[in-house]
Design an enzyme around this catalytic site. Structure first.
Site, PDB file in Angstrom:
ATOM      1  N   HIS A 180      -6.247  -5.618  -2.643  1.00 23.76           N
ATOM      2  CA  HIS A 180      -7.027  -5.826  -1.418  1.00 23.76           C
ATOM      3  C   HIS A 180      -7.290  -7.312  -1.152  1.00 23.76           C
ATOM      4  O   HIS A 180      -8.076  -7.656  -0.276  1.00 23.76           O
ATOM      5  CB  HIS A 180      -8.331  -5.020  -1.455  1.00 23.76           C
ATOM      6  CG  HIS A 180      -8.122  -3.539  -1.307  1.00 23.76           C
ATOM      7  ND1 HIS A 180      -9.156  -2.629  -1.293  1.00 23.76           N
ATOM      8  CD2 HIS A 180      -6.985  -2.799  -1.151  1.00 23.76           C
ATOM      9  CE1 HIS A 180      -8.668  -1.406  -1.137  1.00 23.76           C
ATOM     10  NE2 HIS A 180      -7.350  -1.480  -1.068  1.00 23.76           N
ATOM     11  N   ARG A 214       0.819  -1.201   0.000  1.00 23.44           N
ATOM     12  CA  ARG A 214       0.000   0.000   0.000  1.00 23.44           C
ATOM     13  C   ARG A 214       0.859   1.261   0.000  1.00 23.44           C
ATOM     14  O   ARG A 214       0.539   2.252  -0.677  1.00 23.44           O
ATOM     15  CB  ARG A 214      -0.926  -0.008   1.222  1.00 23.44           C
ATOM     16  CG  ARG A 214      -1.872   1.164   1.239  1.00 23.44           C
ATOM     17  CD  ARG A 214      -2.932   1.023   2.305  1.00 23.44           C
ATOM     18  NE  ARG A 214      -3.965   2.032   2.152  1.00 23.44           N
ATOM     19  CZ  ARG A 214      -4.360   2.837   3.139  1.00 23.44           C
ATOM     20  NH1 ARG A 214      -3.831   2.724   4.331  1.00 23.44           N
ATOM     21  NH2 ARG A 214      -5.292   3.739   2.911  1.00 23.44           N
ATOM     22  N   ASN A 232      -4.119   9.194   3.993  1.00 23.02           N
ATOM     23  CA  ASN A 232      -2.967   8.487   4.545  1.00 23.02           C
ATOM     24  C   ASN A 232      -2.971   8.482   6.067  1.00 23.02           C
ATOM     25  O   ASN A 232      -2.505   7.533   6.684  1.00 23.02           O
ATOM     26  CB  ASN A 232      -1.665   9.162   4.083  1.00 23.02           C
ATOM     27  CG  ASN A 232      -1.335   8.840   2.641  1.00 23.02           C
ATOM     28  OD1 ASN A 232      -1.588   7.729   2.189  1.00 23.02           O
ATOM     29  ND2 ASN A 232      -0.798   9.795   1.929  1.00 23.02           N
ATOM     30  N   HIS A 244       0.600   4.416  -2.632  1.00 21.88           N
ATOM     31  CA  HIS A 244       0.414   5.805  -2.207  1.00 21.88           C
ATOM     32  C   HIS A 244       1.626   6.668  -2.558  1.00 21.88           C
ATOM     33  O   HIS A 244       1.501   7.878  -2.720  1.00 21.88           O
ATOM     34  CB  HIS A 244       0.113   5.866  -0.711  1.00 21.88           C
ATOM     35  CG  HIS A 244      -1.285   5.462  -0.380  1.00 21.88           C
ATOM     36  ND1 HIS A 244      -2.005   5.974   0.676  1.00 21.88           N
ATOM     37  CD2 HIS A 244      -2.116   4.580  -0.984  1.00 21.88           C
ATOM     38  CE1 HIS A 244      -3.209   5.420   0.702  1.00 21.88           C
ATOM     39  NE2 HIS A 244      -3.300   4.559  -0.293  1.00 21.88           N
TER      40      HIS A 244
END
Ligand code: HEM
Ligand SMILES: *[C@@H]1O[C@H](CO)[C@@H](O)[C@H](O)[C@H]1NC(C)=O
Length: 322
Positions: free
Chosen positions: A197, A70, A97, A74
């Protein structure tokens, strides 16, 4: 005859040398390409070191692989894969975040090990994150791939972009499609990337509204999630994004969407009567199709506006500029 050939050769050699000098001097660093062998002579053990350190971090805490994956997403989605997410007090404090991205100490630790193995600081934090995300996928049972390298680290985090560019768990399908399309991804690539996910956890505050208020959810699944996510409080209680196997990379996530067991609203919107239903169906049936598309989209994501050449810097500590 011989002398003519020699002269021609000399001329073309001179011309080629000048061309190379011209290109290396004046070509825009933004045009510089990442390459798989970038550290081939300066830090040949980078792959082994990152791999071993990533594995031991995941052995210490199974969730860490998902957290690093992740972080990479990001990083790349906010101003490009430039290590900006890693800097303390910058992008990582933006709403999408804040409090939910993790793994900073692990990346710093890997960076220290890589620098020790190669005797100096030559590998960027942005590249270490890219390699460690790939290695996390492998550790969790996903497919391996080669990663082009040569990214450099930003000195200026992009806080405004962290606010505007990252998708939120409450975003409707058209907004999600749009946020990915602005980065050059098709809806199909967006769905493939969402398959990340298949691993990891989310906090109650990210899915509370879904399990109490939404109707496109399996009632037994909603009830079981409500047991550990009360209507008020419990905001940081955790639940797996993939109900079957949060530490194993695979296409179970898409099967969960088919049975309306997506945890986030942004998961279930991918299969809710809209334009992406058929893609979700494809991936839920065909693990190889998912794996191939996911891998290609990850490599593409890793190419999002990297700093190269003399841009930025090679940070010594990933959480702060030199
Ligand atoms: C499609 C839009 C997306 C949205 C709205 C979204 C949103 C979220 C949210 C809200 C969480 C849980 C945060 C928390 O409550 O702690 C999460 C976790 C996660 N996301 Fe996404 N995400 C998206 C796409 C992606 C993509 C493209 C990737 C990677 C390629 C990714 C990888 C992950 C991983 C691995 C976790 C679990 C992290 C952990 O356990 O520490 N997500 N995401
Ligand atoms: C459910 O929706 C209502 C109305 O929008 C809202 O006030 C409430 O906070 C929501 N419940 C949860 C648990 O999010």
């Amino acid at each position: 005859m011989t002398s003519i050939t020699t002269t021609t050769t000399t001329h073309s050699t001179v011309f080629l040398s000048l061309l190379v000098i011209f290109l290396t001097t004046f070509s825009s660093p933004a045009l510089a390409q990442l390459s798989v062998s970038f550290y081939g002579s300066t830090c040949p053990s980078v792959f082994d070191t990152v791999r071993a350190a990533t594995r031991s971090a995941i052995n210490r805490e199974a969730r860490m692989g998902a957290s690093i994956l992740r972080l990479f997403f990001h990083d790349c989605f906010v101003g490009g894969c430039d290590g900006g997410i890693l800097l303390a007090g910058g992008e990582r404090n933006a709403p999408a975040n804040g409090d939910t991205v993790r793994g900073f100490d692990v990346i710093d630790n890997i960076k220290r090990q890589v620098d020790a193995a190669c005797g100096r600081s030559v590998v960027s934090c942005a590249d270490i994150l890219a390699i460690s995300a790939r290695d996390s996928i492998i550790e969790l049972g996903g497919q391996s791939y080669s990663i082009p390298l040569g990214r450099r680290d930003t000195r200026t985090p992009n806080i405004a972009a962290a606010r505007s560019d990252l998708p939120a768990p409450f975003d409707p399908l058209n907004i999600i499609i749009n946020k990915f399309s602005r980065k050059g991804f098709s809806a199909r690539e967006m769905v493939a990337l969402s398959g990340a996910h298949t691993v990891g956890l989310a906090r109650c505050s990210s899915f509370k509204n879904r399990i109490y208020n939404e109707t496109n959810i399996d009632p037994a699944f909603a009830a079981s999630r409500q047991a550990n996510c009360p209507q008020t409080g419990g905001d940081s209680n955790l639940a797996p994004l993939d109900p079957q196997s949060p530490n194993r990379f695979g296409n179970n996530y898409f099967q969960a969407l088919l049975s309306r067991r997506g945890l986030l609203s942004s998961d279930q919107v991918l299969f809710n009567g809209g334009s992406t239903d058929s893609i979700v169906r494809t991936y839920s049936d065909d693990a190889d199709a998912f794996s191939t598309d996911f891998t290609n989209a990850m490599i593409k994501m890793g190419n999002l506006s990297p700093l190269t050449g003399t841009q930025g810097e090679i940070r010594t500590t990933c959480q702060r500029v030199n």
